[in-house]
Design an enzyme around this catalytic site. Structure first.
Site, PDB file in Angstrom:
ATOM      1  N   ASP A   1      36.174  33.267  37.323  1.00 53.56           N
ATOM      2  CA  ASP A   1      37.401  33.042  36.541  1.00 53.56           C
ATOM      3  C   ASP A   1      37.913  34.359  35.946  1.00 53.56           C
ATOM      4  O   ASP A   1      39.103  34.649  35.958  1.00 53.56           O
ATOM      5  CB  ASP A   1      37.134  32.058  35.393  1.00 53.56           C
ATOM      6  CG  ASP A   1      37.145  30.615  35.880  1.00 53.56           C
ATOM      7  OD1 ASP A   1      37.422  30.402  37.081  1.00 53.56           O
ATOM      8  OD2 ASP A   1      36.863  29.715  35.069  1.00 53.56           O
TER       9      ASP A   1
ATOM     10  N   GLU B   1      42.064  31.124  44.872  1.00 53.61           N
ATOM     11  CA  GLU B   1      42.228  32.583  44.732  1.00 53.61           C
ATOM     12  C   GLU B   1      43.385  33.063  45.597  1.00 53.61           C
ATOM     13  O   GLU B   1      43.433  34.204  46.028  1.00 53.61           O
ATOM     14  CB  GLU B   1      40.894  33.278  45.050  1.00 53.61           C
ATOM     15  CG  GLU B   1      40.512  33.523  46.480  1.00 53.61           C
ATOM     16  CD  GLU B   1      40.352  32.294  47.386  1.00 53.61           C
ATOM     17  OE1 GLU B   1      40.794  31.193  47.030  1.00 53.61           O
ATOM     18  OE2 GLU B   1      39.804  32.475  48.478  1.00 53.61           O
TER      19      GLU B   1
ATOM     20  N   ASN C   1      31.652  34.113  43.147  1.00 49.10           N
ATOM     21  CA  ASN C   1      31.207  32.934  42.392  1.00 49.10           C
ATOM     22  C   ASN C   1      29.699  32.736  42.550  1.00 49.10           C
ATOM     23  O   ASN C   1      28.986  32.480  41.560  1.00 49.10           O
ATOM     24  CB  ASN C   1      31.915  31.676  42.908  1.00 49.10           C
ATOM     25  CG  ASN C   1      33.243  31.444  42.214  1.00 49.10           C
ATOM     26  OD1 ASN C   1      33.455  31.903  41.107  1.00 49.10           O
ATOM     27  ND2 ASN C   1      34.137  30.738  42.886  1.00 49.10           N
TER      28      ASN C   1
ATOM     29  N   ASP D   1      45.093  37.159  48.798  1.00 48.78           N
ATOM     30  CA  ASP D   1      43.925  36.310  48.550  1.00 48.78           C
ATOM     31  C   ASP D   1      42.729  37.248  48.302  1.00 48.78           C
ATOM     32  O   ASP D   1      42.539  38.222  49.039  1.00 48.78           O
ATOM     33  CB  ASP D   1      43.775  35.464  49.830  1.00 48.78           C
ATOM     34  CG  ASP D   1      42.505  34.680  49.942  1.00 48.78           C
ATOM     35  OD1 ASP D   1      42.585  33.524  50.384  1.00 48.78           O
ATOM     36  OD2 ASP D   1      41.423  35.207  49.641  1.00 48.78           O
TER      37      ASP D   1
HETATM   38  N1  LIG Z   1      35.749  30.773  39.636  1.00 49.69           N
HETATM   39  C1  LIG Z   1      36.663  30.098  40.294  1.00 49.69           C
HETATM   40  N2  LIG Z   1      36.518  29.829  41.604  1.00 49.69           N
HETATM   41  C2  LIG Z   1      37.479  29.186  42.262  1.00 49.69           C
HETATM   42  C3  LIG Z   1      38.650  28.755  41.609  1.00 49.69           C
HETATM   43  N3  LIG Z   1      39.430  28.137  42.512  1.00 49.69           N
HETATM   44  C4  LIG Z   1      38.781  28.177  43.686  1.00 49.69           C
HETATM   45  N4  LIG Z   1      37.602  28.829  43.551  1.00 49.69           N
HETATM   46  C5  LIG Z   1      36.586  29.116  44.558  1.00 49.69           C
HETATM   47  O1  LIG Z   1      37.107  30.087  45.461  1.00 49.69           O
HETATM   48  C6  LIG Z   1      36.300  30.010  46.644  1.00 49.69           C
HETATM   49  C7  LIG Z   1      37.187  30.268  47.840  1.00 49.69           C
HETATM   50  O2  LIG Z   1      36.339  30.395  48.929  1.00 49.69           O
HETATM   51  P1  LIG Z   1      36.845  30.549  50.384  1.00 49.69           P
HETATM   52  O3  LIG Z   1      38.068  29.707  50.625  1.00 49.69           O
HETATM   53  O4  LIG Z   1      35.665  30.304  51.286  1.00 49.69           O
HETATM   54  O5  LIG Z   1      37.342  32.009  50.523  1.00 49.69           O
HETATM   55  P2  LIG Z   1      36.601  33.396  50.315  1.00 49.69           P
HETATM   56  O6  LIG Z   1      35.187  33.264  49.932  1.00 49.69           O
HETATM   57  O7  LIG Z   1      37.467  34.192  49.392  1.00 49.69           O
HETATM   58  O8  LIG Z   1      36.667  34.016  51.755  1.00 49.69           O
HETATM   59  P3  LIG Z   1      37.882  34.803  52.400  1.00 49.69           P
HETATM   60  O9  LIG Z   1      39.119  34.161  51.938  1.00 49.69           O
HETATM   61  O10 LIG Z   1      37.677  34.642  53.885  1.00 49.69           O
HETATM   62  O11 LIG Z   1      37.777  36.210  51.965  1.00 49.69           O
HETATM   63  C8  LIG Z   1      35.649  28.648  46.652  1.00 49.69           C
HETATM   64  O12 LIG Z   1      34.273  28.839  46.474  1.00 49.69           O
HETATM   65  C9  LIG Z   1      36.242  27.942  45.430  1.00 49.69           C
HETATM   66  O13 LIG Z   1      35.300  27.123  44.778  1.00 49.69           O
HETATM   67  C10 LIG Z   1      38.784  29.014  40.197  1.00 49.69           C
HETATM   68  O14 LIG Z   1      39.766  28.694  39.547  1.00 49.69           O
HETATM   69  N5  LIG Z   1      37.774  29.693  39.601  1.00 49.69           N
END
Ligand SMILES: Nc1nc2c(ncn2[C@@H]2O[C@H](COP(=O)(O)OP(=O)(O)OP(=O)(O)O)[C@@H](O)[C@H]2O)c(=O)[nH]1
Length: 386
Positions: free
Chosen positions: A276, A302, A267, A259
């Site tokens: 993306d 992710e 983002n 992950d």
């Molecule tokens: N750009 C983009 N963002 C995405 C996509 N799918 C999910 N996300 C974003 O990925 C983010 C995941 O955030 P979190 O689950 O808080 O995880 P994190 O910020 O990586 O934190 P940790 O996992 O603890 O490192 C969210 O803000 C989602 O909106 C995508 O296809 N494209």
């Protein structure tokens, strides 16, 4: 009117219908160029049957014969061309065209210069047989595991080739003059096998196109649009089989759940489009490290999984660490900005074919949680599943 007249009319009309069907297939099934070649092959076939029907209208018998022969060979060449394009076959069609010219010249020679009925009747059929057999090989070699439609088509081409070989050899046995007994036998074999083979080949080609489309759809349904990795559904479909087959080969199977760290911040700081792009470039980097049989899937957001088989558990651990380093080694560039990306990894070693894939994912996810908890950009290992 003779029965042959009705057979010819049927062949003419079915060839026209098949060519229209292939034109429609080209138009509706993704404009695949090979469908056009197959439509062309059936148009030439229709012209060939039309030529035979109009025989009495030709001024010279040689002109009639050469027209029919050219159309027959042209039809088989276009058909072969279509199969070669579909299968991306490395076959050099220039050699086949050169051989066609030599065959045509020989047929002309034995028809008009040094008359030899047997050779003028059989040479072009031998050429057609060669191409039919080449088609069968192209179709079968296309994929490691042939589709039922491909097997059916290859068998039809081969059977048709064998029947034509018998007909051509009987024609050749006439020698330089017409031998009525051989000619009747040749006509009988031809008019029994050609209509059957004609319909059989066309139906199998349509079946091949439909099977290709079904496979494409299945692939699309299992592919993540953004990263082109397998999606969750695809992973669940093939992951379990993979575990069973690899453990059967005495390989060490491991599941790596990873992950991207703090992806929400990426983002927030650079925008969703940059996020993306990070997903696309990060997965590309990971793909460069994979072996042929590794399965790489995006479970969502992710979060990704990779199912690997290595000859030792240590190699699986080293591999996970290599992936971590690959991502962290250099930033990802997006619109002249450098985005530092790291990821955390949870690894589980799977020892039994009875391990459900979702149980393995769950435990690898827990290991990933530990890696995150220990400060991110880390690899953590779960207790192996027995
Ligand atoms: N750009 C983009 N963002 C995405 C996509 N799918 C999910 N996300 C974003 O990925 C983010 C995941 O955030 P979190 O689950 O808080 O995880 P994190 O910020 O990586 O934190 P940790 O996992 O603890 O490192 C969210 O803000 C989602 O909106 C995508 O296809 N494209």
């Amino acid at each position: 009117m003779s029965p042959i007249f009705f057979i010819l009319i049927t062949l003419l009309l079915t060839s026209i219908i098949w060519s229209v069907i292939f034109l429609m297939a080209w138009f509706t099934l993704g404009k695949k160029s090979y469908a056009l070649f197959w439509a062309g092959a059936f148009i030439l076939s229709a012209c060939q049957w039309g030529t035979i029907l109009l025989r009495s209208h030709f001024d010279s018998d040689t002109l009639y014969w050469m027209t029919g022969v050219s159309l027959s060979m042209g039809s088989v060449i276009l058909g072969t061309w279509g199969h070669a394009i579909r299968a991306r076959s490395p076959i050099n069609l220039r050699y086949l065209l050169a051989l066609a010219v030599i065959t045509l010249a020989s047929v002309y020679y034995y028809k008009a210069v040094d008359v030899h009925i047997g050779l003028s009747m059989s040479l072009y059929i031998y050429y057609d047989i060669l191409l039919l057999l080449i088609n069968a090989v192209i179709i079968i070699k296309h994929k490691a595991k042939s589709l039922p439609a491909e097997i059916g088509a290859a068998i039809t081409y081969t059977v048709c080739g064998v029947c034509l070989f018998i007909a051509a050899t009987i024609a050749l046995m006439q020698g330089s003059q017409v031998n009525q007994a051989y000619l009747d036998l040749y006509t009988l074999i031809n008019f029994i096998t050609v209509p059957t083979a004609h319909v059989g080949m066309a139906v199998f080609i349509i079946f091949i196109m439909a099977s290709d489309l079904a496979q494409e759809m299945q692939k699309l349904a299992m592919t993540d649009v953004l990263t082109q990795c397998i999606n969750r559904r695809g992973f669940y479909d093939i992951g379990q089989q993979k575990i069973e087959s690899q453990l059967g080969c005495k390989q060490h199977v491991s599941l790596i759940y990873w992950d991207i760290d703090s992806f929400k911040n990426i983002n927030d700081d650079y925008g969703h489009a940059a996020g993306d792009e990070v997903l696309v470039q990060a997965t590309q980097r990971i793909k460069m490290c994979l072996q042929k049989d590794d399965i790489f899937a995006r479970l969502g957001g992710e979060e990704f999984v990779i199912l690997i088989a290595r000859d030792s558990e240590l190699k699986a651990k080293q591999f996970a660490d290599k992936l971590r380093e690959t991502l962290a080694s250099k930033p990802i560039e997006y619109e002249k900005q450098c985005i530092n990306v790291t990821a955390s990894f949870g690894v589980i070693s799977i020892k039994s074919v009875n391990t459900p894939i979702d149980k393995a994912i769950d435990l690898a996810d827990k290991a990933l949680y530990i890696a995150k908890h220990e400060g991110k950009n880390k690899v953590a290992y779960a207790m192996p599943l027995n």
